[in-house]
Scaffold this motif. Structure first.
Motif, short mmCIF file in Angstrom:
data_model
loop_
_atom_site.label_atom_id
_atom_site.label_comp_id
_atom_site.label_asym_id
_atom_site.label_seq_id
_atom_site.Cartn_x
_atom_site.Cartn_y
_atom_site.Cartn_z
N TYR A 120 39.47 109.66 14.79
CA TYR A 120 37.86 109.34 14.43
C TYR A 120 37.02 110.22 13.62
O TYR A 120 37.62 111.40 13.53
N ASN A 127 29.28 108.92 16.19
CA ASN A 127 29.48 107.47 15.91
C ASN A 127 31.08 107.31 16.04
O ASN A 127 31.84 108.14 15.70
N ASN A 128 31.31 106.15 16.82
CA ASN A 128 32.68 105.85 16.99
C ASN A 128 33.35 105.22 15.48
O ASN A 128 33.67 103.93 15.75
N GLU A 129 33.32 105.94 14.72
CA GLU A 129 33.76 105.47 13.35
C GLU A 129 35.43 105.87 13.02
O GLU A 129 35.73 106.93 13.41
#
Length: 301
Positions: A213, A219-221
């Motif tokens: 990630y 943020n869970n990107e």
């Protein structure tokens, strides 16, 4: 001439000495060959050159002769091998009076070899260390925003504003690789393979290339950089702590290291007049680059 005498090893002549150790023996594994194309050479010097391909094909009107194009000769790069040598000399008295000969003198050849390899690594790393200040074959520095193209125009292999290693700057560097063109302005298929950093940047390099990630955000990107399979390479001889570089596969860049004479076993002899024992190590090599393509670098912010 520097000579090792009994005065330099006075502690080792002491029968009460408990431990004597030799500094300068522990070395990092070889690093220059991770980055440079290494080859042996049996000439006094080496010359590399190149030529352009062809421009994009134009439309041919009916009944009109086809366009005939020509290649454009490039600029040669010359590598001149330099000789490096160093030795040490020990008096016969120091050898005779040394009570700990194995501990004192037996490891000196390894220390001399280590000093030689330090020279190899530092000289090779200086291609990058000096890559923002020393002009090369095309009249500009290795990492420049204005490399001249043979067919006209310029090309950049560094950001317009230097930036520290981060998610954004690394993505920009990877994108810059995708925009490389050849000497005629045609798109060049190149992707970065290695992320070269100093030891000070090792953690950031690992986090950027191996995190599933996106680092440094809640943020869970997904980390898009990870899909590029960049190999983080740590170089202990880079002098700018926040400089970093992207390199294509070695088959697709032109960073060169030529061995004229590799470092071999020590030469040994006894001086007839002084009776001193001499040891000598010698090597010849050259290092540099024949073209900037396949490289990208920044000095950091």
């Amino acid at each position: 001439m520097a000579v090792i005498t009994t005065g330099q090893i006075v502690d080792f002549l002491d029968a009460n000495l408990n431990d004597g150790f030799q500094d300068g023996l522990k070395r990092w594994p070889e690093e220059y060959s991770q980055v440079f194309n290494v080859a042996d050479n049996d000439k006094q010097s080496v010359k590399d050159s190149y030529e352009s391909g062809f421009p994009a094909m134009p439309v041919k009107a009916e009944g009109v002769a086809a366009t005939y194009a020509k290649v454009i000769p490039g600029i040669k790069a010359t590598y001149v091998h330099k000789t490096y040598a160093m030795g040490y000399e020990i008096t016969e008295e120091a050898i005779e009076d040394n009570l700990h000969t194995p501990e004192t003198f037996a490891k000196l050849p390894d220390a001399l070899s280590g000093a030689a390899m330090e020279t190899v690594e530092v000289t090779a790393a200086n291609v990058f260390n000096n890559g923002f200040s020393t002009t090369g074959f095309d009249g500009v520095v290795l990492f420049s925003t204005s490399h001249p193209l043979l067919a006209g125009g310029t090309q950049s292999n560094k950001p317009s504003t230097d930036a520290d290693l981060s998610v954004t700057s690394l993505i920009n560097g990877i994108t810059a690789f995708g925009r490389f063109v050849d000497e005629q302005g045609l798109h060049r298929a190149l992707s970065p393979k290695q992320l070269l950093v100093s030891v000070d940047n090792w953690a950031v390099a690992q986090e950027l290339t191996n995190s599933e990630y996106k680092p440094y955000t809640a943020n869970n990107e997904r980390n898009a950089i990870m899909s590029k399979n960049l190999d983080p390479v740590i170089n202990h001889y880079l002098t700018d702590t926040d400089a970093w570089f992207l390199l294509a596969d070695k088959s697709e860049h032109h960073l060169k290291f030529f061995w004229r004479i590799r470092l071999g076993g020590l030469r040994k002899s006894t001086d007839f007049d002084s009776t001193n024992l001499k040891h000598l190590a010698r090597m010849r090599f050259s290092v540099g680059y024949s073209h900037y393509i396949g490289t990208y670098g920044t000095q950091g912010a």
